[in-house]
Design a protein around this motif. Structure first.
Motif, PDB file in Angstrom:
ATOM      1  N   ASP A 200       4.009  63.959 -18.614  1.00 60.26           N
ATOM      2  CA  ASP A 200       3.876  62.500 -18.725  1.00 60.26           C
ATOM      3  C   ASP A 200       2.571  62.013 -18.092  1.00 60.26           C
ATOM      4  O   ASP A 200       1.900  61.119 -18.639  1.00 60.26           O
ATOM      5  CB  ASP A 200       5.073  61.805 -18.065  1.00 60.26           C
ATOM      6  N   GLU A 201       2.217  62.576 -16.921  1.00 58.94           N
ATOM      7  CA  GLU A 201       0.945  62.197 -16.281  1.00 58.94           C
ATOM      8  C   GLU A 201      -0.225  62.546 -17.187  1.00 58.94           C
ATOM      9  O   GLU A 201      -1.168  61.747 -17.346  1.00 58.94           O
ATOM     10  CB  GLU A 201       0.793  62.921 -14.948  1.00 58.94           C
ATOM     11  N   ILE A 202      -0.183  63.734 -17.784  1.00 58.85           N
ATOM     12  CA  ILE A 202      -1.273  64.174 -18.650  1.00 58.85           C
ATOM     13  C   ILE A 202      -1.384  63.290 -19.885  1.00 58.85           C
ATOM     14  O   ILE A 202      -2.470  62.894 -20.299  1.00 58.85           O
ATOM     15  CB  ILE A 202      -1.065  65.659 -19.024  1.00 58.85           C
ATOM     16  N   ARG A 203      -0.246  62.957 -20.474  1.00 56.25           N
ATOM     17  CA  ARG A 203      -0.254  62.065 -21.650  1.00 56.25           C
ATOM     18  C   ARG A 203      -0.872  60.709 -21.302  1.00 56.25           C
ATOM     19  O   ARG A 203      -1.661  60.146 -22.072  1.00 56.25           O
ATOM     20  CB  ARG A 203       1.171  61.864 -22.160  1.00 56.25           C
ATOM     21  N   THR A 204      -0.496  60.177 -20.137  1.00 53.64           N
ATOM     22  CA  THR A 204      -0.998  58.871 -19.719  1.00 53.64           C
ATOM     23  C   THR A 204      -2.510  58.894 -19.526  1.00 53.64           C
ATOM     24  O   THR A 204      -3.222  57.978 -19.959  1.00 53.64           O
ATOM     25  CB  THR A 204      -0.319  58.448 -18.399  1.00 53.64           C
ATOM     26  N   ILE A 205      -3.020  59.947 -18.875  1.00 53.02           N
ATOM     27  CA  ILE A 205      -4.460  60.060 -18.636  1.00 53.02           C
ATOM     28  C   ILE A 205      -5.216  60.225 -19.953  1.00 53.02           C
ATOM     29  O   ILE A 205      -6.239  59.560 -20.194  1.00 53.02           O
ATOM     30  CB  ILE A 205      -4.741  61.237 -17.679  1.00 53.02           C
ATOM     31  N   LEU A 206      -4.720  61.087 -20.831  1.00 53.19           N
ATOM     32  CA  LEU A 206      -5.384  61.309 -22.117  1.00 53.19           C
ATOM     33  C   LEU A 206      -5.390  60.035 -22.969  1.00 53.19           C
ATOM     34  O   LEU A 206      -6.357  59.765 -23.698  1.00 53.19           O
ATOM     35  CB  LEU A 206      -4.698  62.435 -22.884  1.00 53.19           C
ATOM     36  N   ALA A 207      -4.308  59.258 -22.877  1.00 51.67           N
ATOM     37  CA  ALA A 207      -4.218  58.026 -23.672  1.00 51.67           C
ATOM     38  C   ALA A 207      -5.335  57.054 -23.334  1.00 51.67           C
ATOM     39  O   ALA A 207      -5.793  56.290 -24.194  1.00 51.67           O
ATOM     40  CB  ALA A 207      -2.861  57.368 -23.463  1.00 51.67           C
ATOM     41  N   GLU A 208      -5.809  57.063 -22.062  1.00 52.70           N
ATOM     42  CA  GLU A 208      -6.905  56.179 -21.665  1.00 52.70           C
ATOM     43  C   GLU A 208      -8.204  56.552 -22.363  1.00 52.70           C
ATOM     44  O   GLU A 208      -9.121  55.749 -22.449  1.00 52.70           O
ATOM     45  CB  GLU A 208      -7.112  56.227 -20.144  1.00 52.70           C
ATOM     46  N   ASN A 209      -8.277  57.789 -22.838  1.00 48.01           N
ATOM     47  CA  ASN A 209      -9.460  58.227 -23.580  1.00 48.01           C
ATOM     48  C   ASN A 209      -9.166  58.328 -25.079  1.00 48.01           C
ATOM     49  O   ASN A 209      -9.869  59.011 -25.812  1.00 48.01           O
ATOM     50  CB  ASN A 209      -9.940  59.579 -23.046  1.00 48.01           C
ATOM     51  N   LYS A 210      -8.061  57.656 -25.476  1.00 45.49           N
ATOM     52  CA  LYS A 210      -7.653  57.612 -26.886  1.00 45.49           C
ATOM     53  C   LYS A 210      -7.381  59.004 -27.469  1.00 45.49           C
ATOM     54  O   LYS A 210      -7.654  59.256 -28.655  1.00 45.49           O
ATOM     55  CB  LYS A 210      -8.694  56.866 -27.731  1.00 45.49           C
TER      56      LYS A 210
END
Length: 370
Positions: A200-210
């Motif tokens: 979940d943390e990784i998904r959230t961080i990656l989402a900030e970079n689209k």
């Protein structure tokens, strides 16, 4: 609309006021990713704002390149002169050096390029002063000397922050993280060892970079900051140490307090020097040589004695192939085998191939096709 610097400050304030726990970890990861993205954008904008200044394009030479980073007037030019004999202009006022001045230090058989660059100031990473040109030079270094003096030692952390904001990670191994974008399937995580970040943390961080679809491989423990750095992908990992100049101008008590403070702050004692008097310059040269990770290799021609007078200086973990490339570009194409005497082999005159990793003091013979 707020400037990039204002947006960064606002998010940094929010981050400071958010206590870390399991419930807030996703939000904190998102904030850190936003800050990193905005800072990277600000630095990139600063770098593109104008062309490279005259005198800032320096070709790397020698066995390693060292950059002197410090505030104006801490003695970088005087130190360059002391280390190399290069005549970099010195004076008792700020910003004497307006271009990059290279010098060559020869020590223990190694030829080391030393670069004296204009003094950094707070905000340099965002382009203030001559920050954009200076940071561009620092990013190419093999070693950074963070230079302060006995009157400015408390400002060392400002320099470290400027380097960090510019994407330079000092004294830190590059985390083993692979992020492969994909066309579908969401984010898939594979780990080797114990992972501290969850999906979940990784998904959230990656989402900030689209990034919504990717295969992620993490080896070892990594932090949110490590993962963000890997996601952005332009970080430089460079060894560094702190040196404090002008120690001959203070008493022993003041000097001891400075050493103690910086050792506690950075986990290693600073090198205490005086560029003017020459105090501990040899100690500084030793530190430069050791931090660059040099080893000595002695070459032995086929059927002849080894040259034990003039070693070849290479970096730790270099291979036979690296040596071949240093000697002549055709050596790799014509390579048959090599013989090694020394600590990297089980017995003297052992035959090895191009991937063989050499050790300090090895004697090497390279046999090529006719």
């Amino acid at each position: 609309m707020s400037s990039l610097e204002e947006q960064i400050r606002e998010i940094e304030d929010e981050l400071k006021n958010t206590k870390y726990n399991k419930a807030t970890s996703l939000h904190i990861g998102r904030l850190k990713a936003k800050i990193a993205k905005l800072k990277d954008e600000a630095v990139a904008r600063a770098m593109k704002s104008s062309g490279t200044g005259e005198g800032y394009s320096v070709k790397k030479s020698g066995d390693g390149t060292v950059v002197l980073v410090g505030f104006p007037s801490v003695g970088k030019s005087t130190l360059l002169n002391s280390l190399t004999g290069t005549k970099s202009e010195t004076a008792a006022y700020a910003f004497t050096t307006l271009t990059v001045v290279p010098g060559l230090m020869e020590y223990k058989g190694a030829k080391i390029q030393i670069l004296d660059i204009p003094g950094l100031i707070a905000g340099a990473a965002m382009g203030k002063g001559r920050g954009k040109e200076v940071i561009a030079v620092v990013r190419t270094a093999d070693l950074i000397i963070i230079l302060g003096d006995v009157f400015n030692d408390r400002h060392i952390d400002v320099l470290v922050k400027e380097l960090y904001d510019a994407g330079i990670r000092i004294n830190k191994p590059q985390p083993d993280i692979t992020i492969k974008k994909s066309g579908m399937g969401g984010v898939r995580l594979n780990t080797v060892g114990t992972a501290t970040l969850d999906l979940d943390e990784i998904r959230t961080i990656l989402a900030e970079n689209k990034i919504v679809n990717a295969d992620v491989l993490i080896r070892g423990n990594v932090t949110q900051e490590d993962f963000i750095d890997a996601m952005i992908g332009n970080r430089r990992y460079i060894p560094a140490f702190v040196a404090i100049n002008k120690v001959d101008l203070v008493d022993d008590q003041t000097r001891g307090e400075i050493e103690s403070h910086l050792t506690e702050q950075f986990g290693q004692p600073p090198i205490m020097i005086s560029a003017v008097s020459g105090y501990n310059i040899t100690g500084l040269k030793d530190a430069i040589y050791n931090h660059l990770g040099f080893i000595q290799i002695f070459l032995k021609p086929v059927g002849g004695p080894a040259d034990m007078e003039e070693p070849l200086i290479i970096r730790k973990d270099s291979t036979v192939e690296d040596v071949c490339n240093r000697l002549h570009r055709e050596f790799v194409d014509r390579f048959r085998y090599a013989k090694v005497w020394g600590d990297s082999v089980k017995h003297d005159a052992q035959r090895v191939g191009l991937p063989h990793v050499l050790a300090d003091g090895d004697i090497l013979t390279i046999v090529t096709k006719l």
